[in-house]
Structure formats: structure tokens, C-alpha cells
Scaffold this active site. Structure first.
Site, mmCIF file in Angstrom:
data_model
loop_
_atom_site.group_PDB
_atom_site.id
_atom_site.type_symbol
_atom_site.label_atom_id
_atom_site.label_comp_id
_atom_site.label_asym_id
_atom_site.label_seq_id
_atom_site.Cartn_x
_atom_site.Cartn_y
_atom_site.Cartn_z
ATOM 1 N N ASP A 39 -0.236 -10.343 -42.113
ATOM 2 C CA ASP A 39 -0.972 -10.761 -40.924
ATOM 3 C C ASP A 39 -0.471 -9.976 -39.720
ATOM 4 O O ASP A 39 0.636 -9.431 -39.753
ATOM 5 C CB ASP A 39 -0.789 -12.267 -40.683
ATOM 6 C CG ASP A 39 -1.967 -12.914 -39.974
ATOM 7 O OD1 ASP A 39 -2.341 -12.408 -38.900
ATOM 8 O OD2 ASP A 39 -2.517 -13.917 -40.470
ATOM 9 N N TYR A 157 -21.530 -9.303 -37.679
ATOM 10 C CA TYR A 157 -20.761 -10.283 -38.447
ATOM 11 C C TYR A 157 -21.516 -10.697 -39.712
ATOM 12 O O TYR A 157 -20.953 -10.703 -40.813
ATOM 13 C CB TYR A 157 -20.478 -11.502 -37.574
ATOM 14 C CG TYR A 157 -19.697 -12.597 -38.268
ATOM 15 C CD1 TYR A 157 -18.348 -12.439 -38.557
ATOM 16 C CD2 TYR A 157 -20.312 -13.805 -38.612
ATOM 17 C CE1 TYR A 157 -17.619 -13.452 -39.183
ATOM 18 C CE2 TYR A 157 -19.599 -14.816 -39.234
ATOM 19 C CZ TYR A 157 -18.249 -14.633 -39.513
ATOM 20 O OH TYR A 157 -17.535 -15.631 -40.143
#
Length: 257
Positions: A39, A157
Site C-alpha cells: 500500500d 472509473y
């Protein structure tokens, strides 16, 4: 420390430090897995590893931008060096851009494709050889109901999430006979910073979207832990014959449209 259905298994989770990814990291660890988290959220990742290790499980945080090939190769090599193998890959990293189509720039498009789709291509390509060598492996990709139910102001998206669904099917078909299962999770709105930001930006752009709309369309917000529950199911032997599928987690949103 109790035993669980993922004892002696290693799960690698991209985007595993926050939101539903964080919930999945906790859930896999609670069920016995050793967890590698990749991450860009440094403090969140490190604190989560401390939490998991305090519970008696083994965990590793690897800072890295999974939209970059070098970072992915490094992350996978670090995970393999630390744990020895990767049995489960959960491609969860992703983001959203809410913007009118005619104002969406090439840079916006490329950024979203890189984070949402290219990252899964890179991670899967890096992890698959080890799974193939062992003759078994599980890959889970986080898609969205936006992959098949389009919405205004989210053309890029929606396109990325549709691509994830097709990548999932293609991987499952190509590698089924080598012991690989690949499935997708397609959530509705989740109570995470990502989900709440998406909703706020839609409202800012004039879309009539409120908590009441969420209640009408899916009853309530989905909680991060509910996505984690689907992920551990898909990774488990309970889903041994589920391959190339997308599990919709939206409490009838798409069923009623």
C-alpha cells in the site's frame, strides 16, 4: 492464537492498509493466514502489521505503488523472501475519479487505468508463476457494480471496473487447468473514505445522491467487513468450484434496476 482455515497460507493484499482492504487483512489474519500488505498508506500499513502481529499472526507491510512495474516486482520478491510463497492474491488497490466525460483529461484516464487495471495485470503476472509451479492458487480482484451498471460523471472509473471483470474471466479461463482460480468482487457503495468521497463528489457535480438514495438502492451502506467476508469465502475451499465469476455485493442495487 487459534487455528483457522488459512493456516500455513500466505495472502498478498494490494491496497490492504485501508477501507475494505484493511478489513480483509484483519479477517485473513484472524482465520490463520500470514498477510503481506502492499500500500502507499505508510502509517496505516505499519500500524496494521503491528496489530496483526500482536494477535499472534505473521504480517509484513511493503510500501509500494502497485501501478508501477518495478514496485510490484520488488513487493512480490519481498513477500516471497519473507514468507516463502504466495497462495492467495487479493488485488484490491484502486481509486475513483468523478468528473464529467468532456472534462476528463488523458492524464486522468491514464492514471485511473494504471491504478485500477494495470496494477492487477502487474500483480497477477508477478505472482502467477509461483502458483503455477505449485499447481494451485487463488486470485481475487475488486471490481464494482460500476463495471456493468454505468453512472454519470464516472466514465473512466466505469471503464476500469468493466476491464477488471473481463481480466478476471480471461485469467480464470487461461489458467483453470493449472489449478488457478480467479474471481471478482463487485461491491455497491461501501462505508469507506473512498466510497464517501465518491458520493460527495457526485453531489458536488449536481447528481442528486444522498444517504436516502443509498437506503433506497441498497438498503444501507455496505460495511468493509462484509467485503472481507466475501473475499475469504472466495479464497477458501468452500469456493473450490467458483472460477471466473463476479460476486455482486450490493444488497439488490443491480437486481432492482
Amino acid at each position: 492464537m487459534t487455528t483457522g482455515r488459512f493456516n500455513n497460507q500466505v495472502v498478498l493484499i494490494s491496497g490492504g492498509a485501508g477501507g475494505a482492504g484493511r478489513a480483509a487483512s484483519r479477517r485473513f489474519a484472524a482465520e490463520g493466514a500470514q498477510v503481506a500488505i502492499v500500500d502507499v498508506q505508510l502509517d496505516a500499513g505499519r500500524s496494521l502489521v503491528e496489530e496483526i502481529e500482536a494477535s499472534g499472526r505473521k504480517a509484513l507491510f511493503i510500501p509500494g505503488d502497485v501501478s508501477q512495474a518495478a514496485a510490484v516486482q520488488s513487493a512480490v520478491q519481498q513477500a516471497l523472501a519473507y514468507f516463502g510463497e504466495i497462495n492467495i492474491l487479493f488485488n484490491h488497490a484502486g481509486t475513483v475519479i468523478v468528473k464529467p466525460f468532456l472534462e476528463t483529461t488523458e492524464a486522468d484516464w491514464d492514471r485511473l487505468m494504471a491504478i485500477n487495471v494495470k496494477s492487477m495485470f502487474l500483480m497477477t503476472q508477478a505472482v502467477l508463476p509461483g502458483m503455477i509451479e505449485k499447481g494451485k492458487g487463488v486470485i481475487i480482484n475488486t471490481a464494482s457494480i460500476s463495471g456493468f451498471s454505468a453512472s454519470a460523471m464516472e466514465s473512466a472509473y466505469c471503464t476500469t471496473k468493466g476491464a477488471i471483470l473481463q481480466l478476471t474471466r480471461a485469467i480464470a479461463v487461461e489458467f483453470r487447468d493449472q489449478g488457478i482460480r480467479c474471481n471478482a468482487i463487485s461491491p455497491g457503495f461501501i462505508r469507506t473514505p473512498h466510497g464517501l468521497r465518491e458520493m460527495e463528489e457526485c453531489v458536488r457535480l449536481g447528481i442528486d445522491f444522498s444517504n436516502d438514495d443509498i437506503v433506497q438502492r441498497q438498503g444501507r451502506f455496505c460495511e468493509p467487513e462484509e467485503i472481507a467476508g466475501v473475499a475469504v469465502f472466495l479464497a477458501s475451499e468452500d469456493a473450490s468450484f467458483v472460477n471466473g465469476a463476479s460476486i455482486t455485493v450490493d444488497n439488490t442495487w443491480t437486481a432492482s434496476t
